[in-house]
Design a protein around this motif. Structure first.
Motif, PDB file in Angstrom:
ATOM      1  N   ASP A   1       0.800  -1.225   0.000  1.00 35.87           N
ATOM      2  CA  ASP A   1       0.000   0.000   0.000  1.00 35.87           C
ATOM      3  C   ASP A   1       0.836   1.280   0.000  1.00 35.87           C
ATOM      4  O   ASP A   1       0.307   2.366   0.190  1.00 35.87           O
TER       5      ASP A   1
ATOM      6  N   LYS B   1      -2.245  -1.378  -3.656  1.00 34.82           N
ATOM      7  CA  LYS B   1      -2.362  -0.137  -4.421  1.00 34.82           C
ATOM      8  C   LYS B   1      -2.508  -0.445  -5.893  1.00 34.82           C
ATOM      9  O   LYS B   1      -2.235  -1.569  -6.363  1.00 34.82           O
TER      10      LYS B   1
ATOM     11  N   LEU C   1       2.382   4.213  -1.712  1.00 34.39           N
ATOM     12  CA  LEU C   1       2.129   4.868  -2.989  1.00 34.39           C
ATOM     13  C   LEU C   1       3.413   5.463  -3.538  1.00 34.39           C
ATOM     14  O   LEU C   1       4.167   6.129  -2.809  1.00 34.39           O
TER      15      LEU C   1
ATOM     16  N   SER D   1      -2.021   7.201  -8.641  1.00 35.66           N
ATOM     17  CA  SER D   1      -2.035   5.971  -7.852  1.00 35.66           C
ATOM     18  C   SER D   1      -3.084   6.096  -6.765  1.00 35.66           C
ATOM     19  O   SER D   1      -3.479   7.204  -6.379  1.00 35.66           O
ATOM     20  N   ARG D   2      -3.545   4.970  -6.285  1.00 33.33           N
ATOM     21  CA  ARG D   2      -4.538   4.941  -5.212  1.00 33.33           C
ATOM     22  C   ARG D   2      -4.417   3.625  -4.458  1.00 33.33           C
ATOM     23  O   ARG D   2      -3.933   2.621  -4.994  1.00 33.33           O
ATOM     24  N   ARG D   3      -4.860   3.673  -3.218  1.00 36.40           N
ATOM     25  CA  ARG D   3      -4.895   2.446  -2.419  1.00 36.40           C
ATOM     26  C   ARG D   3      -6.168   1.675  -2.742  1.00 36.40           C
ATOM     27  O   ARG D   3      -7.225   2.266  -2.977  1.00 36.40           O
TER      28      ARG D   3
END
Length: 550
Positions: free
Chosen positions: A499, A537, A501, A529-531
């Motif tokens: 996770d 991620k 980023l 990007s995102r979790r």
């Protein structure tokens, strides 16, 4: 003509007479106040009210007084104030001819009604031909005490000058109109002037201000493209009305757009908004729904802060409501919001709305939502057509007592040549030294099958290779490469189990790492990007397609 009996019917006369009757003289030698008074300078007694001729009283009151009798309302008397306002009036003539000002004010039918019913009636604040405003009280005058009233039963017209009050009320109404115009202008300027149109959704919205100053301000909506094919949709309602509510709405909408760039889950966005709403105004609260549509998942993930449920009609026409979780409104603090989801597959239509669309004073809120469900079940066509039909079915007009915001989104079901413009391909990566070559080969084969031009093909393969290499070095299994095309862009994303980023940084000449994201950011139109909800991620990038490829 005997005015004594009729004077008892003037407004307030009976109450004063009763007060005099009930008054008991307790001390010997005291003088009744309503009878007579002896002045100390030796002048004669001044007659009391009961001893004054009624006509003298009526001639001296500042109010306008007229007496008419009979079915055609023949004029029996007008006082000096009436004559000063409208001129002398011939006695014995019908009111329609002798009192044209009453006819112009629409008072003659009221005289008929008073004569028939025997009950007084009042007409408030009417502007007369002399330019002043009056409140007219029409009181029936009947026969009594065994004496016959000349001309038969009649009506006493008593008009009080309320010009100052009427002008003050008009100034207040003008001020309210200006405030409403200001609130509407501010509200409309803060709403999106043109909605963003995502690749995978068709979106339309409408805003209808309320018909009064108290019904304007506070409702808002927005559509925000998050990148990677995902779209955020938001609708909210600030409690309160007018310019203040519109100003708070503008601050919240701006904050939503800023927070959306963080690409957080919906409940975390609402958590941030909750704290901000408290800082903006501790006495101001707002309801809100924030939802995210991901075309890869076919669902609408949402979080609600005291707002009404989202309605979704599937491709078969069945309508369902989004269930809990629903937290308290923004600005209340101390609550941990949660996210839920509802299916939004191809052919589905979702509706987000504010309470002005379904809430009515004479019915329960659930009844209004149920009526909206029935309207949505039969509403077909483009999102704008559905929007307009829902507003009409709810009976929203220009005089509506609350402002209304509606946001409609459709996930089209594509077929034929149009479906060829929307394609997906995914590869599960197990890690190891063979993962990078497999990813490059997979990306090359997919982009070739999609018939992309050579330059875009090479850029897509390079971006996929860099994202996979970055995931292999810094991430953890499981890993997945997904390529997706729409009619406007190519999207490449890599998901892994870590996770942390990535961020773009400047690599020094001697560094062996740190260049992958910089390369992707340079060659791609956009990246981010995102979790992911289950941990891990997703890193993505996208390329805008040239018209020939699209």
């Amino acid at each position: 003509m005997n005015f004594t009996r009729w004077s008892a019917r003037l407004p307030g006369t009976q109450r004063r007479a009763a007060a005099r009757t009930d008054h008991v003289i307790a001390r010997e030698g005291s003088v009744p106040t309503a009878r007579a008074e002896h002045l100390t300078d030796g002048r004669p007694l001044v007659p009391g009210v009961d001893e004054l001729p009624v006509r003298d009283v009526l001639d001296r009151v500042p109010a306008l007084v007229a007496l008419v009798h009979g079915p055609d309302h023949r004029v029996a008397y007008v006082n000096d104030s009436y004559a000063a306002a409208f001129g002398a009036r011939p006695l014995g003539a019908p009111a329609r001819d002798a009192l044209p000002e009453l006819d112009e004010l629409g008072l003659l039918p009221l005289l008929d009604q008073v004569l028939r019913s025997g009950k007084p009636r009042t007409l408030k604040s009417r502007k007369a031909p002399d330019g002043r405003s009056y409140t007219f009280t029409c009181t029936p005058v009947a026969e009594g005490d065994g004496h016959r009233v000349p001309g038969g039963p009649g009506v006493l017209v008593f008009a009080t000058d309320v010009t100052d009050h009427a002008e003050a009320a008009e100034r207040l109404r003008a001020s309210e109109r200006r405030q409403r115009e200001t609130a509407v202008t501010l509200q409309c300027s803060l709403l999106p002037q043109e909605l963003e149109q995502p690749d995978d959704l068709r979106v339309a919205a409408t805003y209808q201000p309320g018909g009064t100053e108290a019904a304007v301000g506070g409702d808002w909506y927005d559509v925000i493209t998050l990148g990677g094919g995902r779209t955020a949709l938001v609708i909210g309602d600030v409690m309160g009305r007018g310019v203040r509510a519109a100003a708070v709405m503008g601050q919240l909408r701006t904050a939503v757009r800023a927070y959306a760039r963080l690409d957080l889950p919906p409940h975390e966005i609402l958590q941030l908004l909750d704290g901000l709403a408290t800082e903006i105004d501790a006495n101001q609260i707002a309801t809100c729904v924030y939802a995210i549509h991901d075309p890869n998942e076919g669902r609408l993930v949402y979080s609600s802060a005291g707002h009404l449920p989202i309605l979704v009609r599937d491709e078969n026409g069945d309508v369902s409501r989004a269930d809990e979780p629903t937290g308290p409104p923004l600005g209340t603090g101390g609550w941990v919001h949660a996210s839920g989801s509802i299916a939004l597959g191809p052919g589905s239509t979702a509706v987000l709305y504010t309470d002005g669309l379904v809430e009515r004073r004479d019915e329960d809120l659930d009844e209004g939502i149920a009526a909206l469900e029935r309207a949505l079940a039969g509403a077909t066509g483009s999102p704008q057509v559905v929007c307009d039909r829902l507003v009409r079915s709810a009976g929203v007009t220009a005089g509506h007592d609350d402002d209304v915001a509606v946001l409609v989104l459709q996930h089209p079901a594509r077929s034929g040549p149009d479906s060829e413009l929307f394609r997906n391909a995914a590869l599960e990566l197990l890690g190891g030294v063979e993962a990078a070559p497999r990813a490059r080969a997979f990306a090359s084969g997919v982009l070739t099958s999609w018939r992309f031009p050579t330059e875009l093909h090479d850029l897509g393969v390079l971006a996929a290779s860099e994202l996979v290499a970055n995931s292999l070095q810094h991430g953890t299994p499981p890993m997945r490469l997904r390529l997706r095309r729409t009619d406007r862009r190519l999207i490449i994303e890599v998901t892994d189990g870590d996770d942390h980023l990535p961020r773009r940084r400047r690599a020094e000449p001697g560094d062996e790492s740190g260049r992958g994201i910089a390369i992707v950011a340079t060659i791609a139109s956009n990246w981010g990007s995102r979790r992911t909800p289950g941990g891990g991620k997703t890193v993505w990038c996208e390329f805008v397609l040239p018209k020939a490829a699209a």
